[in-house]
Design a protein around this motif. Structure first.
Motif, PDB file in Angstrom:
ATOM      1  N   ALA A 148       0.842  -1.192   0.000  1.00 31.83           N
ATOM      2  CA  ALA A 148       0.000   0.000   0.000  1.00 31.83           C
ATOM      3  C   ALA A 148       0.877   1.243   0.000  1.00 31.83           C
ATOM      4  O   ALA A 148       1.837   1.330   0.762  1.00 31.83           O
ATOM      5  CB  ALA A 148      -0.926   0.009   1.217  1.00 31.83           C
ATOM      6  N   LYS A 149       0.542   2.190  -0.876  1.00 32.37           N
ATOM      7  CA  LYS A 149       1.246   3.456  -0.893  1.00 32.37           C
ATOM      8  C   LYS A 149       0.742   4.393   0.197  1.00 32.37           C
ATOM      9  O   LYS A 149       1.452   5.290   0.636  1.00 32.37           O
ATOM     10  CB  LYS A 149       1.085   4.123  -2.269  1.00 32.37           C
ATOM     11  N   ARG A 150      -0.516   4.176   0.617  1.00 31.69           N
ATOM     12  CA  ARG A 150      -1.090   4.939   1.720  1.00 31.69           C
ATOM     13  C   ARG A 150      -1.841   3.964   2.613  1.00 31.69           C
ATOM     14  O   ARG A 150      -2.799   3.323   2.191  1.00 31.69           O
ATOM     15  CB  ARG A 150      -2.031   6.041   1.207  1.00 31.69           C
ATOM     16  N   LEU A 151      -1.400   3.866   3.861  1.00 32.36           N
ATOM     17  CA  LEU A 151      -1.956   2.897   4.800  1.00 32.36           C
ATOM     18  C   LEU A 151      -2.581   3.635   5.983  1.00 32.36           C
ATOM     19  O   LEU A 151      -1.950   4.503   6.590  1.00 32.36           O
ATOM     20  CB  LEU A 151      -0.859   1.949   5.289  1.00 32.36           C
ATOM     21  N   LEU A 152      -3.816   3.284   6.291  1.00 25.63           N
ATOM     22  CA  LEU A 152      -4.513   3.862   7.440  1.00 25.63           C
ATOM     23  C   LEU A 152      -4.702   2.783   8.495  1.00 25.63           C
ATOM     24  O   LEU A 152      -5.281   1.730   8.214  1.00 25.63           O
ATOM     25  CB  LEU A 152      -5.874   4.433   7.021  1.00 25.63           C
ATOM     26  N   VAL A 153      -4.204   3.055   9.693  1.00 28.51           N
ATOM     27  CA  VAL A 153      -4.318   2.122  10.808  1.00 28.51           C
ATOM     28  C   VAL A 153      -5.330   2.681  11.804  1.00 28.51           C
ATOM     29  O   VAL A 153      -5.169   3.796  12.302  1.00 28.51           O
ATOM     30  CB  VAL A 153      -2.959   1.901  11.501  1.00 28.51           C
ATOM     31  N   VAL A 154      -6.369   1.904  12.070  1.00 26.75           N
ATOM     32  CA  VAL A 154      -7.394   2.301  13.043  1.00 26.75           C
ATOM     33  C   VAL A 154      -7.195   1.458  14.296  1.00 26.75           C
ATOM     34  O   VAL A 154      -7.477   0.255  14.295  1.00 26.75           O
ATOM     35  CB  VAL A 154      -8.816   2.112  12.478  1.00 26.75           C
ATOM     36  N   ALA A 155      -6.685   2.086  15.345  1.00 29.40           N
ATOM     37  CA  ALA A 155      -6.406   1.385  16.594  1.00 29.40           C
ATOM     38  C   ALA A 155      -7.417   1.800  17.649  1.00 29.40           C
ATOM     39  O   ALA A 155      -7.871   2.943  17.671  1.00 29.40           O
ATOM     40  CB  ALA A 155      -4.986   1.690  17.076  1.00 29.40           C
ATOM     41  N   ILE A 163       2.365   5.201  18.314  1.00 34.79           N
ATOM     42  CA  ILE A 163       2.550   6.540  17.738  1.00 34.79           C
ATOM     43  C   ILE A 163       4.008   6.777  17.365  1.00 34.79           C
ATOM     44  O   ILE A 163       4.324   7.245  16.264  1.00 34.79           O
ATOM     45  CB  ILE A 163       2.064   7.621  18.726  1.00 34.79           C
ATOM     46  N   LEU A 164       4.910   6.449  18.275  1.00 38.19           N
ATOM     47  CA  LEU A 164       6.340   6.681  18.034  1.00 38.19           C
ATOM     48  C   LEU A 164       6.880   5.778  16.932  1.00 38.19           C
ATOM     49  O   LEU A 164       7.739   6.186  16.147  1.00 38.19           O
ATOM     50  CB  LEU A 164       7.135   6.455  19.324  1.00 38.19           C
ATOM     51  N   VAL A 175      -5.081   6.432  13.477  1.00 35.87           N
ATOM     52  CA  VAL A 175      -6.226   7.145  14.046  1.00 35.87           C
ATOM     53  C   VAL A 175      -6.988   6.210  14.978  1.00 35.87           C
ATOM     54  O   VAL A 175      -6.735   5.007  15.025  1.00 35.87           O
ATOM     55  CB  VAL A 175      -7.170   7.673  12.946  1.00 35.87           C
ATOM     56  N   THR A 176      -7.935   6.793  15.711  1.00 41.16           N
ATOM     57  CA  THR A 176      -8.840   6.014  16.557  1.00 41.16           C
ATOM     58  C   THR A 176     -10.213   5.969  15.893  1.00 41.16           C
ATOM     59  O   THR A 176     -10.488   6.750  14.977  1.00 41.16           O
ATOM     60  CB  THR A 176      -8.960   6.658  17.943  1.00 41.16           C
ATOM     61  N   PRO A 177     -11.097   5.081  16.332  1.00 39.50           N
ATOM     62  CA  PRO A 177     -12.442   5.022  15.720  1.00 39.50           C
ATOM     63  C   PRO A 177     -13.201   6.337  15.792  1.00 39.50           C
ATOM     64  O   PRO A 177     -13.985   6.651  14.900  1.00 39.50           O
ATOM     65  CB  PRO A 177     -13.137   3.935  16.548  1.00 39.50           C
ATOM     66  N   SER A 178     -12.964   7.132  16.834  1.00 39.51           N
ATOM     67  CA  SER A 178     -13.681   8.397  16.984  1.00 39.51           C
ATOM     68  C   SER A 178     -13.153   9.482  16.054  1.00 39.51           C
ATOM     69  O   SER A 178     -13.835  10.481  15.814  1.00 39.51           O
ATOM     70  CB  SER A 178     -13.598   8.884  18.431  1.00 39.51           C
ATOM     71  N   ILE A 192      -6.290  -0.896   7.915  1.00 40.64           N
ATOM     72  CA  ILE A 192      -6.125  -1.973   8.891  1.00 40.64           C
ATOM     73  C   ILE A 192      -6.749  -1.510  10.203  1.00 40.64           C
ATOM     74  O   ILE A 192      -6.448  -0.416  10.687  1.00 40.64           O
ATOM     75  CB  ILE A 192      -4.642  -2.313   9.115  1.00 40.64           C
ATOM     76  N   ALA A 193      -7.604  -2.331  10.774  1.00 37.67           N
ATOM     77  CA  ALA A 193      -8.253  -1.992  12.036  1.00 37.67           C
ATOM     78  C   ALA A 193      -8.180  -3.175  12.981  1.00 37.67           C
ATOM     79  O   ALA A 193      -8.249  -4.335  12.555  1.00 37.67           O
ATOM     80  CB  ALA A 193      -9.712  -1.598  11.804  1.00 37.67           C
ATOM     81  N   THR A 194      -8.020  -2.883  14.247  1.00 34.95           N
ATOM     82  CA  THR A 194      -8.066  -3.945  15.238  1.00 34.95           C
ATOM     83  C   THR A 194      -9.512  -4.408  15.389  1.00 34.95           C
ATOM     84  O   THR A 194     -10.457  -3.689  15.053  1.00 34.95           O
ATOM     85  CB  THR A 194      -7.530  -3.453  16.594  1.00 34.95           C
ATOM     86  N   ALA A 195      -9.679  -5.618  15.903  1.00 33.58           N
ATOM     87  CA  ALA A 195     -11.027  -6.162  16.076  1.00 33.58           C
ATOM     88  C   ALA A 195     -11.837  -5.294  17.036  1.00 33.58           C
ATOM     89  O   ALA A 195     -13.031  -5.048  16.817  1.00 33.58           O
ATOM     90  CB  ALA A 195     -10.938  -7.595  16.596  1.00 33.58           C
ATOM     91  N   THR A 196     -11.197  -4.786  18.079  1.00 29.49           N
ATOM     92  CA  THR A 196     -11.892  -3.920  19.031  1.00 29.49           C
ATOM     93  C   THR A 196     -12.306  -2.611  18.383  1.00 29.49           C
ATOM     94  O   THR A 196     -13.416  -2.105  18.621  1.00 29.49           O
ATOM     95  CB  THR A 196     -10.981  -3.627  20.237  1.00 29.49           C
ATOM     96  N   ALA A 197     -11.434  -2.064  17.533  1.00 25.84           N
ATOM     97  CA  ALA A 197     -11.753  -0.801  16.853  1.00 25.84           C
ATOM     98  C   ALA A 197     -12.932  -0.978  15.899  1.00 25.84           C
ATOM     99  O   ALA A 197     -13.809  -0.112  15.802  1.00 25.84           O
ATOM    100  CB  ALA A 197     -10.526  -0.293  16.098  1.00 25.84           C
ATOM    101  N   LEU A 198     -12.978  -2.111  15.194  1.00 25.73           N
ATOM    102  CA  LEU A 198     -14.092  -2.369  14.284  1.00 25.73           C
ATOM    103  C   LEU A 198     -15.411  -2.494  15.040  1.00 25.73           C
ATOM    104  O   LEU A 198     -16.454  -2.031  14.565  1.00 25.73           O
ATOM    105  CB  LEU A 198     -13.832  -3.642  13.482  1.00 25.73           C
ATOM    106  N   LYS A 199     -15.370  -3.109  16.216  1.00 26.08           N
ATOM    107  CA  LYS A 199     -16.581  -3.202  17.022  1.00 26.08           C
ATOM    108  C   LYS A 199     -17.033  -1.829  17.506  1.00 26.08           C
ATOM    109  O   LYS A 199     -18.230  -1.532  17.578  1.00 26.08           O
ATOM    110  CB  LYS A 199     -16.337  -4.138  18.213  1.00 26.08           C
TER     111      LYS A 199
END
Length: 206
Positions: A148-155, A163-164, A175-178, A192-199
Motif C-alpha cells: 500500500a502506498k497509503r496505509l490507514l491504521v485504526v487502533a 505513535i512513536l 487514528v482512533t475510531p472516533s 487496517i483496524a483492530t477487532a476492538t476498533a471495528l466493534k
C-alpha cells in the motif's frame, strides 16, 4: 454477516469476524459520499482572511475640504476606497465554509465507504497492531506483506509505542475510531483496524 479477512502478515492464519450487515453491507452511495467528502474538506478551510471596508477604517468624520473652489474632485470623507488609507471596496470578511449535513446522512455515508472498502478488499483486521517497543522496525514487521502506498491504521487506543513507531513512516497514518474521517478512508489504499476498533465503529454507526 460473517466477514472473512486474511491476516496482515504471514505468521497468522486468516480469521473471521462477525460484523453488522447494516454497517459493512451497504450499497455505495456515490452522491452522498461526494457530499460527505466535500463537507469535510470545506470545514477544513480557514476562512480567516479579512479586510477593512470604509465603515471599519478610522477617520473620515469630517468633510476633508470645501465642496467648490479648490480645483479638486469633491470629497465627503477620507474613508473612500479611492483615497490612500481608505477602506477596501468589497472587502473580504471572515467566514465559515462549513456545510450542513445531518447526523443520519453522515452515518450512512461512512457506512457506504466502509462497505465499499470491504468489497474492494481494502479493509483488513488484526488482533493487535501495537508494537512492544517504540521501534519502527518492529511496527514494519507487523504490517509486513501489505502492499500500500497509503496505509490507514485504526487502533482502539493510541498507545505511545504505536505513535512513536509509526510516525517515521510517511505513508502510514494512525487514528482512533472516533477520529476516522471520510477523506482518510477514501484515499487510503489499505485500511487496517483492530477487532476492538471495528466493534467500536460498528457501535457508533449502528
Amino acid at each position: 454477516m460473517t466477514l472473512q479477512i486474511p491476516a496482515i502478515n504471514n505468521q497468522e492464519s486468516a480469521q473471521a469476524l462477525d460484523v453488522s450487515e447494516l454497517v459493512f453491507g451497504q450499497d455505495f452511495n456515490e452522491t452522498l459520499v461526494h457530499q460527505l467528502v466535500t463537507k469535510y474538506l470545506s470545514a477544513a478551510r480557514a476562512g480567516t482572511k479579512g479586510q477593512k471596508n470604509r465603515a471599519a477604517v478610522s477617520g473620515g468624520g469630517a468633510k476633508p475640504f470645501r465642496q467648490k473652489g479648490t480645483g479638486r474632485a469633491r470629497a465627503g470623507t477620507t474613508r473612500s476606497p479611492v483615497w490612500r488609507t481608505g477602506g477596501v471596496a468589497f472587502a473580504a470578511q471572515p467566514r465559515s465554509f462549513d456545510q450542513k449535513l445531518n447526523k443520519k446522512m453522515y452515518k450512512v455515508g461512512i457506512r457506504s465507504i466502509f462497505s465499499e472498502l470491504l468489497r474492494q478488499g481494502r479493509l483488513a483486521v488484526c488482533n493487535d497492531i501495537t508494537p512492544a517497543t517504540p521501534k519502527t522496525k518492529e511496527f514494519l514487521s507487523k504490517i509486513k506483506g501489505i502492499d500500500a502506498k497509503r496505509l490507514l491504521v485504526v487502533a482502539d487506543d493510541l498507545n505511545e509505542n504505536l505513535i512513536l513507531a509509526a510516525r517515521n513512516i510517511p505513508y502510514v497514518a494512525v487514528v482512533t475510531p472516533s477520529s476516522v474521517d471520510p477523506v482518510s478512508l477514501f484515499s487510503a489504499d489499505k485500511v487496517i483496524a483492530t477487532a476492538t476498533a471495528l466493534k467500536q465503529i460498528e457501535e457508533r454507526l449502528a
